[in-house]
Motif scaffolding. Structure first.
Motif: not given
Length: 222
Positions: A101, A104, A106, A108-109, A111-113
């Motif tokens: 991404d 982005e 962050n 962690s975000k 990874y979650k995405k």
């Protein structure tokens, strides 16, 4: 001619001694990354700037894809300009999907995405951020990613010519999270890998692979 033979024997003897001492330092058995098939395996790569993490991510991906695994690359280096693009180009070259991404900031975000989508792969190789030195911010980032992702293997990428600094670097990374193994890059014929080998010994982590050049197939199991 008798002298010559002695000379040759001496050289061979020295080579053998050197070989044996290196084995003493790093252990005799061959260490391999064992994939959890049919379950997924996640490999997280750590290392400072210039260690060659992104290229190594591609090489590892290529290595395991050739051995019949469904591989994905995940780019979580949000600090280095053009890091996502570099991973993307590598992925295209070796025909492996890359999850990034570019906007982005962050990790962690990111990874979650992609977490749900990544479940379709046997092996996910995760490229993380580097720094010029292992500062508190980088340690915190690594720790939170480790907690979130719970990788099966955390691998430290060290360039062969790093020298004595390798030992301290490895010890600091090891304090931040449990390193399972080391990959040594730039192991061309001129590289002096003493520091990197000592570092591996220091972390009690085996050397899994050595990178012997820039090309994607130039990765050898150690």
């Amino acid at each position: 001619s008798d002298e010559k033979i002695k000379g040759v024997e001496k050289k061979e003897h020295l080579t053998k001694l050197l070989h044996d001492s290196i084995l003493e330092i790093i252990g005799k058995e061959k260490h391999e990354i064992i994939l959890n098939k049919p379950k997924q395996t996640k490999i997280m790569l750590l290392g400072l700037y210039g260690a060659g993490k992104t290229t190594t991510a591609g090489k590892l991906g290529s290595y395991y894809q050739k051995r019949g695994n469904k591989v994905a690359l995940l780019g979580l280096d949000v600090h280095r300009p053009a890091a996502p693009e570099q991973l993307e180009q590598i992925g295209k070259k070796i025909n492996i999907p890359v999850f990034i991404d570019k906007t982005e900031k962050n990790p962690s975000k990111i990874y979650k995405k992609f977490e749900a989508e990544l479940k379709n792969y046997d092996l996910v190789i995760i490229d993380t951020a580097g720094r010029h030195s292992l500062d508190k911010e980088l340690i915190d980032e690594i720790k939170s990613l480790e907690k979130l992702i719970s990788p099966d293997y955390i691998i430290l990428v060290l360039q062969a010519d790093i020298g004595q600094a390798a030992k301290q670097q490895a010890a600091e990374f090891q304090k931040a999270c449990a390193i399972k193994g080391v990959i040594i890059t730039r192991m061309d014929s001129t590289a002096k890998a003493g520091g990197a080998l000592t570092a591996a010994h220091e972390t009690k982590a085996p050397v899994f692979f050595i990178g012997t050049g820039e090309k994607m197939n130039e990765l050898e199991s150690f």
